[in-house]
Scaffold this motif. Structure first.
Motif, PDB file in Angstrom:
ATOM      1  N   GLU A 133     -26.240 -24.343  86.700  1.00 59.69           N
ATOM      2  CA  GLU A 133     -26.481 -25.301  87.775  1.00 59.69           C
ATOM      3  C   GLU A 133     -27.981 -25.427  88.040  1.00 59.69           C
ATOM      4  OE1 GLU A 133     -24.262 -24.514  91.289  1.00 59.69           O
ATOM      5  OE2 GLU A 133     -22.311 -24.686  90.306  1.00 59.69           O
TER       6      GLU A 133
ATOM      7  N   ALA B 108     -19.055 -34.313  81.153  1.00 57.33           N
ATOM      8  CA  ALA B 108     -19.490 -34.220  82.544  1.00 57.33           C
ATOM      9  C   ALA B 108     -19.254 -35.536  83.269  1.00 57.33           C
ATOM     10  CB  ALA B 108     -20.968 -33.839  82.609  1.00 57.33           C
TER      11      ALA B 108
ATOM     12  N   LEU C  94     -27.688 -30.762  86.330  1.00 53.91           N
ATOM     13  CA  LEU C  94     -26.349 -30.220  86.526  1.00 53.91           C
ATOM     14  C   LEU C  94     -26.164 -29.822  87.986  1.00 53.91           C
ATOM     15  CD1 LEU C  94     -25.618 -28.004  83.394  1.00 53.91           C
ATOM     16  CD2 LEU C  94     -24.123 -29.762  84.330  1.00 53.91           C
TER      17      LEU C  94
ATOM     18  N   ALA D  72     -21.648 -26.538  87.671  1.00 47.54           N
ATOM     19  CA  ALA D  72     -21.476 -25.953  86.339  1.00 47.54           C
ATOM     20  C   ALA D  72     -20.826 -24.586  86.482  1.00 47.54           C
ATOM     21  CB  ALA D  72     -22.828 -25.830  85.627  1.00 47.54           C
TER      22      ALA D  72
ATOM     23  N   PRO E 217     -18.076 -30.147  84.515  1.00 46.68           N
ATOM     24  CA  PRO E 217     -19.462 -30.309  84.964  1.00 46.68           C
ATOM     25  C   PRO E 217     -19.660 -31.626  85.719  1.00 46.68           C
ATOM     26  CG  PRO E 217     -19.358 -29.694  82.636  1.00 46.68           C
ATOM     27  CD  PRO E 217     -17.971 -30.051  83.052  1.00 46.68           C
TER      28      PRO E 217
END
Length: 233
Positions: free
Chosen positions: A70, A96, A124, A127, A133
């Motif tokens: 992240e 994602a 991100l 995560a 994601p």
């Protein structure tokens, strides 16, 4: 691995002598063992052995498998729509989600129009193993900070070790190339690099030089850049 020597490829089990005195710092991919010759560094993960100063060693893990967390920036490829957002390939096991409102200034009436194949630089936001994601193209303050749709340019897949090197401070190959040629560069921690120049062929030459520099010392990088730039106007 003496001071001043260039980086070299290593595999698990490789050994190298450590300094006899002073504090020794071993980074990722290394451990230490005692032998009849004194302390030795032992490689635990294959990659590129690097050294800083006389007593700091680490291995840039030579892998293309994304190891993102992240907050990391990644380069993603739009593969389709997902409700009011987009489905994005970031090179991992799962695609994602990039919400349509996760862009600076985006509203329900004014959202970016992205098509399959378009490239985005994103961060991100989520995560973890239990959730797919999720990406965002804004900072915590709502600013793009260079993230968003990347138009044109050249996309390459590179090792994660090279990703970290390019995103670090005082990267020799970027300093040398930047003093000779104007270009834009984005590096994602998912093993992707995007580069854009005025002339498309220059982007190929620069990308090749950047990839070749991974196993080179600073002096070798300077020689490489001098050689390829000799034909530039």
């Amino acid at each position: 691995m003496a001071e001043g020597t260039g980086p070299r490829v290593v595999v698990p089990g490789d050994r190298f002598p450590l300094p006899d005195s002073g504090k020794v710092v071993l980074g990722p991919g290394l451990t230490t063992q005692q032998s009849s010759h004194g302390s030795e560094g032992v490689v635990t993960h294959g990659g590129i052995l690097r050294q800083k100063g006389e007593a700091t060693f680490w291995v840039d893990i030579a892998t293309h498998n994304p190891q993102t967390a992240e907050g990391d920036q990644v380069l993603g490829i739009i593969i389709g729509n997902a409700g009011e957002g987009f489905l994005v390939d970031i090179g991992g096991a799962s695609n994602a989600l990039l919400p349509g409102l996760a862009f600076e200034g985006a509203t329900r009436r004014n959202r970016p129009r992205l098509n399959p194949g378009d490239l985005v630089l994103a961060r991100l936001k989520v995560a973890n193993r239990d959730m797919d994601p999720e990406l965002t193209c804004v900072t915590s303050g709502g600013k793009s900070a260079g993230m968003g749709h990347l138009e044109g340019g050249l996309l390459r897949e590179i090792s994660l070790g090279l990703c970290r090197r390019l995103r670090g401070k005082n990267c020799r190959v970027l300093t040398e190339l930047g003093s000779r040629k104007k270009f834009e560069l984005c590096v994602g921690m998912n093993g992707r690099m995007w580069l854009k120049t005025e002339a498309p062929m220059d982007a190929v030459l620069l990308a090749n030089a950047i990839e070749a520099s991974e196993l080179m010392s600073d002096k070798q990088v300077t020689k490489l850049v001098n050689r390829i730039s000799s034909g530039w106007s």
